[in-house]
Design a protein around this motif. Structure first.
Motif, PDB file in Angstrom:
ATOM      1  N   PHE A 131      -4.078  10.688 -13.782  1.00 57.19           N
ATOM      2  CA  PHE A 131      -3.863  10.157 -12.428  1.00 57.19           C
ATOM      3  C   PHE A 131      -2.934  11.049 -11.594  1.00 57.19           C
ATOM      4  O   PHE A 131      -2.541  10.678 -10.492  1.00 57.19           O
ATOM      5  CB  PHE A 131      -3.309   8.731 -12.490  1.00 57.19           C
ATOM      6  N   ALA A 132      -2.546  12.204 -12.119  1.00 53.47           N
ATOM      7  CA  ALA A 132      -1.713  13.132 -11.360  1.00 53.47           C
ATOM      8  C   ALA A 132      -2.439  13.500 -10.069  1.00 53.47           C
ATOM      9  O   ALA A 132      -3.668  13.583 -10.077  1.00 53.47           O
ATOM     10  CB  ALA A 132      -1.454  14.385 -12.184  1.00 53.47           C
ATOM     11  N   PRO A 133      -1.785  13.702  -8.946  1.00 59.23           N
ATOM     12  CA  PRO A 133      -0.339  13.727  -8.761  1.00 59.23           C
ATOM     13  C   PRO A 133       0.307  12.354  -8.540  1.00 59.23           C
ATOM     14  O   PRO A 133       1.510  12.285  -8.299  1.00 59.23           O
ATOM     15  CB  PRO A 133      -0.191  14.590  -7.502  1.00 59.23           C
ATOM     16  N   ARG A 134      -0.468  11.277  -8.683  1.00 61.28           N
ATOM     17  CA  ARG A 134       0.158   9.952  -8.457  1.00 61.28           C
ATOM     18  C   ARG A 134       0.993   9.517  -9.643  1.00 61.28           C
ATOM     19  O   ARG A 134       1.772   8.574  -9.553  1.00 61.28           O
ATOM     20  CB  ARG A 134      -0.918   8.902  -8.138  1.00 61.28           C
ATOM     21  N   LYS A 194       0.845  -1.206   0.000  1.00 60.62           N
ATOM     22  CA  LYS A 194       0.000   0.000   0.000  1.00 60.62           C
ATOM     23  C   LYS A 194       0.880   1.255   0.000  1.00 60.62           C
ATOM     24  O   LYS A 194       1.857   1.331   0.736  1.00 60.62           O
ATOM     25  CB  LYS A 194      -0.879  -0.026   1.254  1.00 60.62           C
ATOM     26  N   GLY A 195       0.517   2.188  -0.858  1.00 59.04           N
ATOM     27  CA  GLY A 195       1.233   3.465  -0.917  1.00 59.04           C
ATOM     28  C   GLY A 195       2.533   3.395  -1.693  1.00 59.04           C
ATOM     29  O   GLY A 195       3.325   4.346  -1.689  1.00 59.04           O
ATOM     30  N   ALA A 196       2.776   2.266  -2.381  1.00 58.49           N
ATOM     31  CA  ALA A 196       4.067   2.065  -3.056  1.00 58.49           C
ATOM     32  C   ALA A 196       4.243   2.987  -4.253  1.00 58.49           C
ATOM     33  O   ALA A 196       3.274   3.521  -4.810  1.00 58.49           O
ATOM     34  CB  ALA A 196       4.166   0.617  -3.516  1.00 58.49           C
ATOM     35  N   CYS A 197       5.513   3.141  -4.635  1.00 56.90           N
ATOM     36  CA  CYS A 197       5.843   4.034  -5.750  1.00 56.90           C
ATOM     37  C   CYS A 197       6.905   3.397  -6.650  1.00 56.90           C
ATOM     38  O   CYS A 197       7.934   2.927  -6.162  1.00 56.90           O
ATOM     39  CB  CYS A 197       6.379   5.345  -5.165  1.00 56.90           C
ATOM     40  N   LEU A 198       6.663   3.390  -7.933  1.00 56.57           N
ATOM     41  CA  LEU A 198       7.641   2.915  -8.909  1.00 56.57           C
ATOM     42  C   LEU A 198       8.369   4.131  -9.482  1.00 56.57           C
ATOM     43  O   LEU A 198       7.736   5.114  -9.880  1.00 56.57           O
ATOM     44  CB  LEU A 198       6.965   2.138 -10.042  1.00 56.57           C
ATOM     45  N   VAL A 199       9.705   4.043  -9.490  1.00 58.66           N
ATOM     46  CA  VAL A 199      10.549   5.142  -9.973  1.00 58.66           C
ATOM     47  C   VAL A 199      11.273   4.656 -11.224  1.00 58.66           C
ATOM     48  O   VAL A 199      12.026   3.680 -11.171  1.00 58.66           O
ATOM     49  CB  VAL A 199      11.572   5.532  -8.873  1.00 58.66           C
ATOM     50  N   LYS A 245       1.693   4.879  -6.910  1.00 58.22           N
ATOM     51  CA  LYS A 245       2.310   6.040  -7.580  1.00 58.22           C
ATOM     52  C   LYS A 245       3.359   5.596  -8.596  1.00 58.22           C
ATOM     53  O   LYS A 245       4.065   4.606  -8.383  1.00 58.22           O
ATOM     54  CB  LYS A 245       3.002   6.938  -6.544  1.00 58.22           C
ATOM     55  N   TYR A 246       3.465   6.381  -9.654  1.00 48.69           N
ATOM     56  CA  TYR A 246       4.465   6.092 -10.692  1.00 48.69           C
ATOM     57  C   TYR A 246       5.097   7.403 -11.150  1.00 48.69           C
ATOM     58  O   TYR A 246       4.403   8.325 -11.567  1.00 48.69           O
ATOM     59  CB  TYR A 246       3.809   5.385 -11.883  1.00 48.69           C
ATOM     60  N   ILE A 247       6.413   7.476 -11.051  1.00 48.70           N
ATOM     61  CA  ILE A 247       7.131   8.664 -11.524  1.00 48.70           C
ATOM     62  C   ILE A 247       8.180   8.217 -12.532  1.00 48.70           C
ATOM     63  O   ILE A 247       8.907   7.256 -12.303  1.00 48.70           O
ATOM     64  CB  ILE A 247       7.735   9.485 -10.346  1.00 48.70           C
ATOM     65  N   THR A 248       8.227   8.913 -13.662  1.00 43.55           N
ATOM     66  CA  THR A 248       9.128   8.469 -14.729  1.00 43.55           C
ATOM     67  C   THR A 248       9.829   9.629 -15.424  1.00 43.55           C
ATOM     68  O   THR A 248       9.253  10.712 -15.583  1.00 43.55           O
ATOM     69  CB  THR A 248       8.369   7.609 -15.767  1.00 43.55           C
ATOM     70  N   LEU A 307      -3.106   2.092 -11.928  1.00 44.14           N
ATOM     71  CA  LEU A 307      -3.299   3.437 -11.369  1.00 44.14           C
ATOM     72  C   LEU A 307      -4.789   3.727 -11.178  1.00 44.14           C
ATOM     73  O   LEU A 307      -5.179   4.428 -10.239  1.00 44.14           O
ATOM     74  CB  LEU A 307      -2.662   4.497 -12.276  1.00 44.14           C
ATOM     75  N   ALA A 308      -5.611   3.158 -12.067  1.00 44.54           N
ATOM     76  CA  ALA A 308      -7.071   3.358 -11.956  1.00 44.54           C
ATOM     77  C   ALA A 308      -7.625   2.556 -10.779  1.00 44.54           C
ATOM     78  O   ALA A 308      -8.470   3.046 -10.025  1.00 44.54           O
ATOM     79  CB  ALA A 308      -7.746   2.933 -13.253  1.00 44.54           C
TER      80      ALA A 308
END
Ligand code: 3PG
Length: 306
Positions: free
Chosen positions: A261-264, A216-221, A245-248, A238-239
């Motif tokens: 899906f911003a800001p996620r 839960k709350g994880a983020c892929l960089v 969260k995903y940042i690329t 994301l839906a």
């Protein structure tokens, strides 16, 4: 006279170009520059009489090779060489090289910056979280992965790594916990930092099955390549998961869809991981030196199409 062409759609810093010129002209060669080009025909034309070529993420396709009648060597000033058509180079007897490690620190710093950006709610006043005490998984323990691990440790993060090509003892020596499977890495980490190359094996490999294992709350960089992500799966996840969260650094092909899906979801406007003065200088000078060394002395260290 031997002509070295620097063809960079995303140019190097001036100091790097000056340094490349010094090396090239110092060797008695001629330097040609093609920067910020928007039409591939400009590359076809300029490369026609080049003996050596330095590029960044610029695509060196079979068409480029076909136009480059005199080409003997192409150096990708950077790590990932998925932009080079290696088969076309080999067929023509052209040596292809990269400059491994030269821009790694810049990319690693951006990966850490990305984690902070997401943890601190995209630099808005909304209450965020801290990285200290969180778990980060390094997916591929190469030059960049190692540096991300080192910096994450300094910030008090717990660091794990998955890399089937690096012996577990080597990872352990750095105070990093090796894990046996990709699934284990994704299932146990708050952040996963991607450092795999784009190959036939890795393309689309970061898929729903893997990502949905993240806590839960994880983020892929992602400071690696967009091709390794299954983008339809990313949109689905994301839906479904409003915590994910995903940042690329490499905008997805379905960037517009994911932006909903911003800001996620966050993507940089243009790939900038290696865009520091230091990385430009390191990679640019290394490329120029490798060309001189190859043409003068036949040195093929860093050849990637052996
Ligand atoms: C690399 O593979 O070295 C990085 O992705 C940097 O790419 P760039 O030179 O296009 O910034």
């Amino acid at each position: 006279m031997t002509k070295v062409l620097v063809a960079t759609e995303k140019p190097f810093a001036k100091a790097a170009v000056d340094g490349i010129r010094k090396i090239v002209e110092g060797a008695g060669f001629e330097l040609a520059l093609l920067e910020k080009y928007t039409d591939v025909n400009d590359l076809y034309k300029t490369v026609e009489d080049a003996d050596a070529l330095i590029v960044r993420s610029d695509k060196v396709t079979k068409e480029v090779i076909d136009h480059a009648k005199n080409l003997k060597i192409v150096v990708r000033a950077g790590a990932g060489y998925d932009n080079l058509d290696l088969a076309a180079c080999t067929q023509r007897g052209i040596v292809a090289m990269n400059t491994p490690g030269q821009n790694s620190n810049a990319v690693a710093e951006l990966a850490i910056g990305f984690m902070i950006y997401m943890a601190r709610t995209n630099f808005t006043p909304v209450t965020g979280t801290e990285l200290t005490g969180k778990k980060v998984g390094i997916h591929a323990y190469g030059n960049v992965g190692r540096l991300v691990a080192q910096k994450a440790k300094a910030m008090g993060m717990q660091v794990c790594a998955f890399d089937p090509f690096v012996p577990a003892e080597k990872i352990q020596q750095d105070g990093v916990t090796p894990v046996q499977t990709m699934e284990e890495l994704y299932a146990n980490c708050d952040y996963v930092s991607l450092h795999i190359p784009a190959t036939e094996q890795t393309k689309n490999s970061i898929n729903y099955n893997l990502l949905s294992k993240m806590p839960k709350g994880a983020c892929l960089v992602n400071t690696a390549r967009k091709e390794v992500i299954n983008e339809a799966d990313m949109a689905k996840l994301l839906a479904e998961r409003t915590d994910f969260k995903y940042i690329t650094d490499i905008a997805a092909d379905n960037d517009a869809e994911l932006k909903a899906f911003a800001p996620r979801y966050f993507s940089t406007p243009k790939k900038m991981g290696a865009q520091t003065a230091e990385a430009n200088l390191n990679a640019g000078l290394a490329a120029a030196n490798q060309i001189v060394d190859f043409i003068k002395n036949g040195v093929t260290k860093f050849q990637v199409n052996k």
